[in-house]
Scaffold this motif. Sequence first.
Motif, PDB file in Angstrom:
ATOM      1  N   ILE A 454      71.796  72.662-111.691  1.00  0.00           N
ATOM      2  CA  ILE A 454      71.526  73.171-110.348  1.00  0.00           C
ATOM      3  C   ILE A 454      70.296  72.432-109.832  1.00  0.00           C
ATOM      4  O   ILE A 454      69.333  72.207-110.583  1.00  0.00           O
ATOM      5  N   THR A 455      70.308  72.039-108.583  1.00  0.00           N
ATOM      6  CA  THR A 455      69.197  71.272-108.032  1.00  0.00           C
ATOM      7  C   THR A 455      68.349  72.121-107.088  1.00  0.00           C
ATOM      8  O   THR A 455      68.839  73.082-106.481  1.00  0.00           O
ATOM      9  N   ASP A 469      78.986  73.540-106.277  1.00  0.00           N
ATOM     10  CA  ASP A 469      80.378  73.137-106.140  1.00  0.00           C
ATOM     11  C   ASP A 469      80.936  72.512-107.418  1.00  0.00           C
ATOM     12  O   ASP A 469      82.112  72.129-107.464  1.00  0.00           O
ATOM     13  N   GLN A 470      80.097  72.400-108.447  1.00  0.00           N
ATOM     14  CA  GLN A 470      80.560  71.815-109.705  1.00  0.00           C
ATOM     15  C   GLN A 470      81.589  72.720-110.386  1.00  0.00           C
ATOM     16  O   GLN A 470      81.478  73.945-110.342  1.00  0.00           O
ATOM     17  N   ARG A 479      86.602  76.912-112.805  1.00  0.00           N
ATOM     18  CA  ARG A 479      86.341  77.302-111.423  1.00  0.00           C
ATOM     19  C   ARG A 479      85.001  76.695-111.024  1.00  0.00           C
ATOM     20  O   ARG A 479      84.220  76.251-111.873  1.00  0.00           O
ATOM     21  N   SER A 480      84.700  76.724-109.747  1.00  0.00           N
ATOM     22  CA  SER A 480      83.385  76.242-109.306  1.00  0.00           C
ATOM     23  C   SER A 480      82.319  77.269-109.654  1.00  0.00           C
ATOM     24  O   SER A 480      82.607  78.461-109.840  1.00  0.00           O
ATOM     25  N   VAL A 481      81.090  76.776-109.736  1.00  0.00           N
ATOM     26  CA  VAL A 481      79.962  77.697-109.964  1.00  0.00           C
ATOM     27  C   VAL A 481      79.936  78.758-108.876  1.00  0.00           C
ATOM     28  O   VAL A 481      79.716  79.952-109.138  1.00  0.00           O
ATOM     29  N   PRO A 619      75.458  79.937-102.393  1.00  0.00           N
ATOM     30  CA  PRO A 619      76.652  80.530-101.792  1.00  0.00           C
ATOM     31  C   PRO A 619      76.599  82.045-101.680  1.00  0.00           C
ATOM     32  O   PRO A 619      77.263  82.625-100.832  1.00  0.00           O
ATOM     33  N   GLY A 620      75.832  82.697-102.542  1.00  0.00           N
ATOM     34  CA  GLY A 620      75.728  84.147-102.521  1.00  0.00           C
ATOM     35  C   GLY A 620      75.697  84.695-103.931  1.00  0.00           C
ATOM     36  O   GLY A 620      76.092  84.022-104.894  1.00  0.00           O
TER      37      GLY A 620
END
Length: 1004
Positions: A454-455, A469-470, A479-481, A619-620
């Motif tokens: 995570i950046t 989105d990884q 699934r995506s993160v 994203p939440g």
Amino acid sequence: MSGRYFKQSLIATSIASVLLSGVAPLTANAAEAKDDVEVIEVRGIRGSTVAAINTKRFAASQVDGIAAEDIGKLPDVTIADSLQRITGVQIERVAGEGGPIAIRGLPQVDTTLNGEVFLSATTIDSSGADFGDLPSQLFSGVDVYKSATSSNSAAGIAGSVNLKTRRPFDMDEGWVVSGGAEITRGSISDETDPNINGLLSYNNGKVGFLFSAVTSEANLASDYNGYNDTSENGGLGWTENNHTWGEQPAEGGEVYNIIPHGFTAFNKTEERKRDAVQFSFQADLGEGFELTADYFYTKQDRFNARRGFNHNSRWQTYANYAYATNSTGDTFTDADGNPWQGVDAFKMRPYRMQSFTQANGNEEKSQNFNLELNYDNGGALTGQVRATFARATAKMRHGYGEGDILSIDQGSLVTGPGGLNPAEFCNNGEAIIGDQGGCNALYSQGIESNDFFITYDAAGTHPAFGGFDQMVNGGKGMRSVADYMADLDSYHVGAFSSEGNTDDEGEINTFSTKWNYALEDNPFITSVDFGLRYSERKVDHDQFTYTSEFGDGCDIAQWKAVDQQYNGAAEGDPCYQEQGTGEMVNGTWTPYTLLPPTRLDQHASVSWQTNFGGVTGIPGVWSIDPDNFRDPRQFHEDVFGNVARTENGGSTYDVALDELSYFLQANFEYEALSGNIGMKVVETNLYVKQNLVGPNLPHSGLGPDIGDTVTDRSYTDYLPSVNLAYSATDDIILRASWSKNMQPLNLDQWGAGKTVGSVFDDSCGCMRVVNGTLNGNPALDPWRSENYSLSAEWYMGEASMMYVATYDIEIESFTESSTVMIDEPDSDGVSRGPWPFTANVQGNGGGVTGYEIGTKLAFGDVFETNSFIDNFGIDANYTYSDSSQDTKDVHGNDLPFVGMSKDTYNFVLWYEQDAFSTRLAYNFRSPRLITQGSASTGGQSLYQDDYAQLDLNVSYHFDENITVYINGSNITEEIQQTYVEFSGQKAFQNVYEARWTLGTRITF
């Protein structure tokens, strides 16, 4: 305006002021009587400006004042906000409202109420000034004393503050009734908050009473983002570097840089409910005697809540948790020859990714009683006998809950100990490994990958996160993160806790008598002041944690957490193989994990959160609603079936401070020269009871009380003072002052003990020491200083003046924060240190120098254009403060004192004509030191960056009785940005909202 015309006007104004102000304080000498000219009922901006100017002009020392523009209306929303307009005063903000103040860069400020010591619930064990719990509507004005007089009971290093309430003899004769109502709305909180205040007064010249009250609510939004730190306003306590614990970073090589424990984005709010009551009674008893009795009560309930996204190292590593991805270009070399760089962007390995919710509930109450008998029968002798009694309590209750998204079962960087659980949790196909059906249970269906980053990038106005989105593996496949974060099934409770709770009780009792004897025939000395005062102050500070018992009392825990296991009791101990604490696995007794699999919503209500203020990229998260922790004790009772209050011995103390002071002061006047010279002697007895602290209890940072250590000591201070005023012309006054000052320390700096910070470590299966604090030292001396000040004042008109001042404060005794290395043993008895402990130590001397320049200018006094221009005015000032001490920054320069800004300026533009008035006020302060750096940060210190705020007020008087107004606070929505040593190396932000108020006042 000619000097003669102004002089006549000023005399007329002064006479009217005295008549309106009722009976002047009877302890005052001739100069001090003039000092109270400003205690008048004024209306409007110009009227309050005239009162403030009179305060300064007629003072016996160097004083600045603020007068209310009307009953219930100081110039700003809070007392602290009003005080920041005074040259030389700097304030800190808490949840966006003005809080603690400093004078000429130093926070050692004493506060009095109507001339005698005042106990606030927000400063029970503090020696500073914080007016966060005081409704401004109860005060008629505030005076700031920048030079000392022997007759003033207040202490303070650079100055003191006197809060002034109304009394019945200050009011018009007969009945006075006033009331006001406000509604306030914030730009972020979107809550509508009420304020209702009122005053009832009766005065027949012989007897009078006054009753005033305020009730208000405020919902303050102050979003937080940046370095992970759960203190109220952020800090550096959890910040290390990429070589911490002797590790070598996998990336970054030999260059050192800061690594925080984690990175966060929180919505943070604070609810404040304030109630305050003031009652005052006065009676003319005849024969020169006047009785005054006052009662002042305040109650404030605060609920500070934060919730949001938290990515951290889980205390497993610093060097290989976060890798710097961008340098700010700032470099230096530390004392050991290590090269350092500033950084503002990182990529973080997935040790822990979670939602986090924390709540602090505060209940603060104070009561102040005053009884005084004044004597003035028209003769040479006037005086006063006075007693005050003050009580205050402050309670804080803390609770938090973590919602971990990463699996601790398999696939992630941290997969334990979260291991053995009883059979009741083994119903998802887990392999049974215990002799009683136990298994390594499935905690959630979260992320099971360990190879994504995570950046975090803080280069912009607000931080930006990335990497969600990884594609990652987990309990529900690839699934995506972001998809895993959006699925409530991904979350398990990482920990519940309620720690650092406090109960404070304080009291201050005083008895004093002051007298003035006028010498009418003496050609030089006009009067003599003398008196004595006894003060006793007591503080009982308790800190505790809500713990719960497990395994039929075989274990207790502060941290009810997945990384905590039942204690492995020795064979033969009653708790060894106790039913419910563990079972045999492959012939070895294995304890259960303390917190079994717990869904985030199993014991608490949760909600989906996407609002992170200005922070982008997240994203939440699903997070626990803060309301679950309004009563942390009940929450733990409900969830764990039991709860106990367990004291933290290292942070619990009793301090008693008794002072006997006596003074003699001569007041003199010879032609154009006047002033006073005096000596105050303060005899202090200090009693400190601290706890001896044993090894930390399991699953906690609690050092148990294993006994007491008591310190009794005494010291005496001789505090001379000189104030001179020279009237160079009718309109120009030159002033000079010199004094020695003393201010007691914050009482925790004498009383607090040792606390140890520990984290669970897989390699030893123990709680490993990482840091600690040694806060209290009874041998520390109080703050002491020698102060010099010069000023020049030019009075150009009734509401106009200019001034310039310079000052030098030589600090002979002070305290500072330092780092000492202590080889504190870990919970298994093995010493793996030494580790850094933050301690208060005696400073070796320092100083503050600076200057002030300012003007209050009513255009009608100066320009006389007979147009609307005459209705404008400005209030502008600038303060420069510079300090020196032995402690240096990373470049070898002197560090400023904590809280100090070099530059502060104010600019107020006002307009007032007939029924309409408006005021636009701008305040700026340059960077201030928050926390001194330590070895773990390479000596890099934490600063608040430049902060500027714009406020607006518009008022319309329908007639003499009805006013409607609008206030705007922080209308440009400024943020409090902090940085570590270099402005580009941003640490965290407190984002403050704009607040708009619509109000009305009615007086008849």
